[in-house]
Write a protein that holds these residues in place. Structure first.
Motif, PDB file in Angstrom:
ATOM      1  N   PRO A  29       1.105 -32.188   2.073  1.00  0.00           N
ATOM      2  CA  PRO A  29      -0.238 -31.747   2.273  1.00  0.00           C
ATOM      3  C   PRO A  29      -0.297 -30.331   3.087  1.00  0.00           C
ATOM      4  CG  PRO A  29      -0.333 -34.193   2.576  1.00  0.00           C
ATOM      5  CD  PRO A  29       1.381 -33.834   2.518  1.00  0.00           C
ATOM      6  N   GLN A  30      -1.356 -29.800   2.718  1.00  0.00           N
ATOM      7  CA  GLN A  30      -1.250 -28.346   3.352  1.00  0.00           C
ATOM      8  C   GLN A  30      -1.435 -28.563   5.042  1.00  0.00           C
ATOM      9  OE1 GLN A  30      -4.504 -26.582   1.435  1.00  0.00           O
ATOM     10  NE2 GLN A  30      -3.712 -27.166  -0.493  1.00  0.00           N
ATOM     11  N   GLY A  31      -2.263 -29.265   5.446  1.00  0.00           N
ATOM     12  CA  GLY A  31      -2.374 -29.493   7.201  1.00  0.00           C
ATOM     13  C   GLY A  31      -0.849 -29.750   7.651  1.00  0.00           C
ATOM     14  N   GLN A  32      -0.256 -30.442   6.995  1.00  0.00           N
ATOM     15  CA  GLN A  32       1.064 -30.844   7.666  1.00  0.00           C
ATOM     16  C   GLN A  32       1.918 -29.711   7.361  1.00  0.00           C
ATOM     17  OE1 GLN A  32       2.780 -34.538   6.733  1.00  0.00           O
ATOM     18  NE2 GLN A  32       1.134 -35.701   6.876  1.00  0.00           N
ATOM     19  N   LEU A  33       1.841 -28.757   6.737  1.00  0.00           N
ATOM     20  CA  LEU A  33       2.711 -27.714   6.613  1.00  0.00           C
ATOM     21  C   LEU A  33       2.347 -26.684   7.496  1.00  0.00           C
ATOM     22  CD1 LEU A  33       3.135 -27.149   2.656  1.00  0.00           C
ATOM     23  CD2 LEU A  33       5.004 -27.707   4.265  1.00  0.00           C
ATOM     24  N   ASN A 126      -7.021 -31.328   3.756  1.00  0.00           N
ATOM     25  CA  ASN A 126      -6.660 -30.585   4.618  1.00  0.00           C
ATOM     26  C   ASN A 126      -7.480 -29.895   5.802  1.00  0.00           C
ATOM     27  OD1 ASN A 126      -4.084 -29.069   5.977  1.00  0.00           O
ATOM     28  ND2 ASN A 126      -5.109 -27.200   4.783  1.00  0.00           N
ATOM     29  N   THR A 127      -8.542 -29.555   4.910  1.00  0.00           N
ATOM     30  CA  THR A 127      -9.589 -28.979   5.960  1.00  0.00           C
ATOM     31  C   THR A 127     -10.261 -29.944   7.011  1.00  0.00           C
ATOM     32  OG1 THR A 127     -10.341 -27.552   4.130  1.00  0.00           O
ATOM     33  CG2 THR A 127     -12.067 -27.917   5.904  1.00  0.00           C
ATOM     34  N   LEU A 128     -10.457 -31.137   6.666  1.00  0.00           N
ATOM     35  CA  LEU A 128     -10.865 -32.233   7.206  1.00  0.00           C
ATOM     36  C   LEU A 128      -9.813 -32.649   8.663  1.00  0.00           C
ATOM     37  CD1 LEU A 128     -12.435 -34.462   4.742  1.00  0.00           C
ATOM     38  CD2 LEU A 128     -13.534 -33.132   6.371  1.00  0.00           C
ATOM     39  N   LYS A 129      -8.601 -32.373   8.149  1.00  0.00           N
ATOM     40  CA  LYS A 129      -7.469 -32.745   9.255  1.00  0.00           C
ATOM     41  C   LYS A 129      -7.554 -31.675  10.268  1.00  0.00           C
ATOM     42  CE  LYS A 129      -4.147 -34.711   7.374  1.00  0.00           C
ATOM     43  NZ  LYS A 129      -2.849 -35.145   6.356  1.00  0.00           N
ATOM     44  N   THR A 177      -6.791 -39.041   6.185  1.00  0.00           N
ATOM     45  CA  THR A 177      -6.089 -40.093   7.214  1.00  0.00           C
ATOM     46  C   THR A 177      -4.664 -40.473   6.832  1.00  0.00           C
ATOM     47  OG1 THR A 177      -7.080 -41.904   6.251  1.00  0.00           O
ATOM     48  CG2 THR A 177      -8.290 -40.717   7.949  1.00  0.00           C
ATOM     49  N   MET A 178      -4.272 -40.181   5.552  1.00  0.00           N
ATOM     50  CA  MET A 178      -3.153 -40.830   5.057  1.00  0.00           C
ATOM     51  C   MET A 178      -1.892 -39.838   5.388  1.00  0.00           C
ATOM     52  SD  MET A 178      -4.606 -42.070   1.506  1.00  0.00           S
ATOM     53  CE  MET A 178      -3.048 -43.174   0.894  1.00  0.00           C
ATOM     54  N   THR A 179      -1.210 -40.359   5.403  1.00  0.00           N
ATOM     55  CA  THR A 179       0.604 -39.791   5.612  1.00  0.00           C
ATOM     56  C   THR A 179       0.956 -39.118   4.229  1.00  0.00           C
ATOM     57  OG1 THR A 179       2.051 -41.682   5.301  1.00  0.00           O
ATOM     58  CG2 THR A 179       1.372 -41.134   7.664  1.00  0.00           C
ATOM     59  N   THR A 180       2.044 -38.255   4.152  1.00  0.00           N
ATOM     60  CA  THR A 180       2.538 -37.971   3.126  1.00  0.00           C
ATOM     61  C   THR A 180       2.930 -38.796   2.158  1.00  0.00           C
ATOM     62  OG1 THR A 180       2.825 -35.707   3.870  1.00  0.00           O
ATOM     63  CG2 THR A 180       3.982 -36.169   1.816  1.00  0.00           C
ATOM     64  N   GLU A 181       3.783 -39.841   2.770  1.00  0.00           N
ATOM     65  CA  GLU A 181       4.189 -40.878   2.023  1.00  0.00           C
ATOM     66  C   GLU A 181       3.407 -41.828   1.511  1.00  0.00           C
ATOM     67  OE1 GLU A 181       7.211 -43.080   0.161  1.00  0.00           O
ATOM     68  OE2 GLU A 181       7.211 -41.021   1.057  1.00  0.00           O
ATOM     69  N   GLU A 182       2.185 -42.156   2.307  1.00  0.00           N
ATOM     70  CA  GLU A 182       1.159 -43.198   1.752  1.00  0.00           C
ATOM     71  C   GLU A 182       0.463 -42.474   0.643  1.00  0.00           C
ATOM     72  OE1 GLU A 182       0.064 -45.115   6.089  1.00  0.00           O
ATOM     73  OE2 GLU A 182      -1.107 -43.135   5.433  1.00  0.00           O
ATOM     74  N   ARG A 557       6.217 -38.543 -11.091  1.00  0.00           N
ATOM     75  CA  ARG A 557       6.290 -38.003  -9.726  1.00  0.00           C
ATOM     76  C   ARG A 557       6.130 -39.010  -8.765  1.00  0.00           C
ATOM     77  NH1 ARG A 557       3.333 -32.504 -11.287  1.00  0.00           N
ATOM     78  NH2 ARG A 557       5.065 -31.221 -12.054  1.00  0.00           N
ATOM     79  N   SER A 558       4.963 -39.924  -9.083  1.00  0.00           N
ATOM     80  CA  SER A 558       4.835 -40.986  -8.318  1.00  0.00           C
ATOM     81  C   SER A 558       5.751 -42.206  -8.004  1.00  0.00           C
ATOM     82  CB  SER A 558       3.413 -41.756  -8.771  1.00  0.00           C
ATOM     83  OG  SER A 558       3.603 -42.548  -9.657  1.00  0.00           O
ATOM     84  N   ASP A 559       7.065 -42.073  -8.595  1.00  0.00           N
ATOM     85  CA  ASP A 559       7.876 -43.289  -8.814  1.00  0.00           C
ATOM     86  C   ASP A 559       7.155 -44.475  -8.839  1.00  0.00           C
ATOM     87  OD1 ASP A 559       9.809 -41.402  -7.882  1.00  0.00           O
ATOM     88  OD2 ASP A 559       9.525 -41.681  -5.894  1.00  0.00           O
ATOM     89  N   GLY A 560       6.559 -44.655  -9.753  1.00  0.00           N
ATOM     90  CA  GLY A 560       5.733 -45.676 -10.389  1.00  0.00           C
ATOM     91  C   GLY A 560       4.803 -46.172  -9.806  1.00  0.00           C
TER      92      GLY A 560
END
Length: 565
Positions: A29-33, A126-129, A177-182, A557-560
């Protein structure tokens, strides 16, 4: 067209957040980058503009955004009884599968819709984060502006999710509120409509009544009210939807608002606009912020546009504009008994326009037909502007086109099919008819009658279109209903009026589905249309065709985590 600040900033916003591409959940997600670089007031505002920029269905470039067009013509019109893909059978063949209800999960139109609008969701998140990080301190954004930004971002997120929900139904619910992995491993087994509702309620409560900085493309309270009412309408919550629509309509006189102003690039910021995707040709001639989603609908061949011949009105739609001696439509579809076919069976020079045809004047502001003046292009000549009339029919659209006189300022250089024409996502006539639908279902037939007749009385004010000689191109007539004699008649009248008023604006297929009449309507249409255009003979429709498969590339891409429902 007015080039307000919001449009001008779109390119900058897209460049600012270019770290996030089209692929859903493929990148962080853009915010984390970018939080260390943009965790300030200017960064948050730019991230918000980047979220707005997805309104035009485009991440970058011009070609290839057809399925994600804000007009939703591929899913909302081409898949209905209103329009054909057009062009020719062998061009853009994946669209053929959408149109004939045979699309599979590898169809590129599906992945385009998914990737573009989930990009919009990610930009909103990303804007909200970034906003939350600013508010945690040191705070550069005032509390008042922070609430507005949150409301704008959540309104946009609701819109992007609503577009995705109508097409795919089963979606992963991704929030800020979710992490990238979530996010990457979130299954598509939840109902996204509660999130859409929460976001729209927040927007209604916290957006200002007027556009921020008077920028026409911004979200405001009325846009949020109309959208929340629309969501409730889709859920058949008529009592909840109607008060919202009434607030939007309060103090407004639809009858006095010129119909064509909604589709005129010089008058598009008018009072009928509720929510709009703003478009513009950039100062360097680039079309990235233009109406790239509708570019294929440009007229073909000898027309001033020269490309591309897609998105043709159906014969059935054209004939739905026929009226009886009282100026009322044929709700029983008896317009099919003696259909008008233009020059389909006589494309020679001997063809003559039947100016005695009784039709609603909205026909010739929606459809181009042979012998009738078309914008400032001259008389529509028939096959000279059509790629294959035997496949797509003898008609062309008008609502997506701009006059030749506007090519220099509102079309990309050398590409007159890429224009700065805005697309109304919600306009007042739509609200009027959604409110009328609520009134019908709640048993207030006089209330529904007035609203429908407002729309029809406005249509009666439309100037007649002309032939080359200056004569009226048809026996134009549209009259108000004297009364609704039953709830069923009122229901049919409201639904028919939505078709006439909002034709080729992206609503029709989704209306048929939510009304529960898609199968009977599509198969009846196929039986009629197929008698004249063989490509549409024998179409079958089932409940499974009410939404489309999840793109296979996203499942992979979602690994199932994502599964086909």
């Amino acid at each position: 067209m007015k080039h307000n600040k919001l449009i001008i900033l779109l390119s900058a916003g897209m460049l600012f957040i270019s770290s996030c591409g089209k692929e859903f959940l493929q990148k962080l997600p853009q915010g984390q980058l970018s939080e260390p670089q943009v965790g300030n007031k200017d960064g948050v505002e730019a991230a918000l503009i980047g979220a707005y920029s997805i309104l035009n269905g485009n991440v970058n470039g011009t070609w290839g955004n057809y399925a994600s067009a804000p007009s939703q013509w591929v899913f909302g019109e081409m898949a209905s009884d209103n329009a054909h893909k057009g062009s020719e059978l062998t061009d853009q063949t994946p669209m053929n599968m959408i149109e004939t209800y045979n699309a599979i999960s590898t169809n590129d139109n599906l992945s385009t819709q998914w990737q573009v609008y989930f990009e919009g969701v990610l930009r909103c998140n990303n804007t909200l984060k970034l906003l939350a990080a600013d508010q945690e301190g040191p705070m550069e954004i005032t509390a008042e502006r922070a609430t507005e930004i949150q409301a704008e971002a959540r309104m946009l997120r609701a819109h992007y999710y609503f577009y995705l929900w109508r097409v795919f139904r089963h979606l992963p619910v991704i929030t800020e509120t979710m992490t990238t992995e979530e996010a990457r491993t979130t299954p598509n087994d939840q109902d996204v409509t509660p999130l859409i509702e929460e976001d729209l309620k927040f927007a209604v409560a916290n957006l200002p009544e007027n556009k921020i900085n008077n920028e026409a493309g911004r979200m405001d309270k009325n846009a949020a009210r109309a959208y929340l009412g629309k969501l409730y309408l889709y859920q058949q919550k008529y009592a909840e939807a109607l008060p919202l629509f009434k607030q939007v309509m309060a103090g407004k006189d639809l009858v006095s608002m010129p119909f064509w102003n909604n589709f005129d690039v010089t008058t598009e910021d008018g009072p009928e606009v509720v929510m709009v995707s703003k478009h513009a040709i950039n100062s360097n001639g680039s079309g990235d912020n233009a109406n790239v989603g509708d570019m294929l609908s440009g007229l073909y061949g000898s027309s001033p546009v020269g490309c591309c011949g897609f998105y043709q009105p159906s014969i059935d739609l054209v004939n739905a504009y026929q009226v009886n001696a009282n100026g009322l439509p044929y709700l029983d579809k008896s317009y099919r008994d003696d259909p008008y076919l233009s020059d389909l069976k006589n494309p020679t020079e001997s063809y003559k326009l039947d100016v005695s045809l009784r039709v609603d004047p909205r026909l010739d502001y929606t459809v181009g037909r042979r012998g009738v003046m078309y914008l400032d292009y001259g008389v529509m000549p028939g096959n000279g502007w059509i790629r294959d009339a035997a496949y797509g029919g003898p008609f062309v659209g008008i609502k997506t086109m701009i006059p030749q006189s506007q090519f220099a300022t509102n079309a990309a250089p050398g590409a007159n099919y890429v224009t700065g024409l805005d697309v109304n996502i919600i306009r007042l006539a739509d609200v009027w008819l959604m409110a009328a639908e609520c009134e019908v279902e709640l048993g207030n037939l006089p209330g529904a009658l007035k609203l429908v007749n407002d729309v029809r009385n406005r249509a009666a004010n439309i100037p007649p279109k002309k032939t080359a000689s200056g004569a009226n191109a048809a026996a134009y007539s549209v009259e108000p209903y004297p009364a609704f004699t039953s709830q069923e008649q009122a229901r049919q009248a409201v639904r028919f009026e939505r078709r006439l008023e909002l034709a080729l604006e992206g609503h029709r297929f989704f209306d048929l589905v939510r009304w529960g009449i898609a199968k009977e309507t599509i198969e009846s249409y196929s039986s009629f249309e197929g008698d004249y255009l063989s490509a549409y003979k024998g179409l079958t429709f089932s409940a499974a065709n009410e939404y489309w498969p999840i793109p296979q590339v996203e499942i992979d891409r979602s690994d199932g985590a994502l599964t086909q429902k």
